[in-house]
Design a protein around this motif. Sequence first.
Motif, PDB file in Angstrom:
ATOM      1  N   PRO A   7      55.054  44.923  31.065  1.00 24.80           N
ATOM      2  CA  PRO A   7      55.474  43.809  31.929  1.00 24.80           C
ATOM      3  C   PRO A   7      56.451  42.820  31.270  1.00 24.80           C
ATOM      4  N   SER A   8      56.284  42.530  29.984  1.00 22.45           N
ATOM      5  CA  SER A   8      57.180  41.538  29.373  1.00 22.45           C
ATOM      6  C   SER A   8      58.617  42.040  29.297  1.00 22.45           C
ATOM      7  N   SER A  23      52.684  34.691  30.738  1.00 22.81           N
ATOM      8  CA  SER A  23      53.110  36.046  30.419  1.00 22.81           C
ATOM      9  C   SER A  23      52.119  37.063  30.980  1.00 22.81           C
ATOM     10  N   ARG A  24      50.822  36.756  30.812  1.00 23.59           N
ATOM     11  CA  ARG A  24      49.782  37.659  31.314  1.00 23.59           C
ATOM     12  C   ARG A  24      48.426  36.979  31.250  1.00 23.59           C
ATOM     13  N   GLN A  25      47.473  37.558  31.947  1.00 22.62           N
ATOM     14  CA  GLN A  25      46.080  37.131  31.856  1.00 22.62           C
ATOM     15  C   GLN A  25      45.233  38.381  31.657  1.00 22.62           C
ATOM     16  N   ASP A  26      44.271  38.273  30.764  1.00 22.04           N
ATOM     17  CA  ASP A  26      43.409  39.397  30.429  1.00 22.04           C
ATOM     18  C   ASP A  26      41.970  38.922  30.368  1.00 22.04           C
ATOM     19  N   THR A  34      44.594  33.531  28.810  1.00 19.81           N
ATOM     20  CA  THR A  34      45.926  33.335  29.368  1.00 19.81           C
ATOM     21  C   THR A  34      46.923  33.329  28.225  1.00 19.81           C
ATOM     22  N   THR A  35      47.905  34.227  28.328  1.00 19.54           N
ATOM     23  CA  THR A  35      48.988  34.276  27.351  1.00 19.54           C
ATOM     24  C   THR A  35      50.192  33.562  27.938  1.00 19.54           C
ATOM     25  N   ASP A  37      54.152  32.251  27.534  1.00 18.57           N
ATOM     26  CA  ASP A  37      55.471  32.437  26.950  1.00 18.57           C
ATOM     27  C   ASP A  37      56.033  31.026  26.818  1.00 18.57           C
ATOM     28  N   TYR A  88      54.367  32.933  21.578  1.00 14.82           N
ATOM     29  CA  TYR A  88      53.276  33.251  22.479  1.00 14.82           C
ATOM     30  C   TYR A  88      52.079  32.392  22.098  1.00 14.82           C
TER      31      TYR A  88
END
Length: 160
Positions: A7-8, A23-26, A34-35, A37, A88
């Motif tokens: 995705p990035s 950037s993403r969530q996991d 939560t990551t 950017d 990040y």
Amino acid sequence: MEFQKIPSFTVNHLVLLPGIYISRQDSLEGHLLTTFDVRMKAPNREPALSGQAAHTLEHLEATFLRNHPLWRERTVYWGPMGCLTGFYLILKGDLKPMDILPLMQETYRFMSSYQGEIPGATPRDCGNYTYQDLPAARAEASSFLRVLENLGADRMVYPQ
């Protein structure tokens, strides 16, 4: 072997501006991570951070976040992007850029005025302890602080 594009690598870096983006969530062991950017530079349009400035910002920010009374328990990771256009930040919780804007302003204010020894910049504590540039790190932090102080919603959602 054929690889799927991560995705990035689907973010349009041709129009991306400095700002704070998700950037993403996991989910990991019952925790939502939560990551962010934290994009300090317009990719491919302005000079990237120098390696030494990025290294110094990494030391300062990681130390600041992991000692912050409200955020230390939620801080998982802070580190530079390989392209050296930002960092990040991984935090515990379902968070949005607006949730961390005050924290980023506080952090970049701290880094832009930091004086003294760089935390962890000793041969015992760091694998490349001389690869630092505090004046450049302060200048980069000051420049991005101006962005953070005027950040609008358009700089919190990835452009298409």
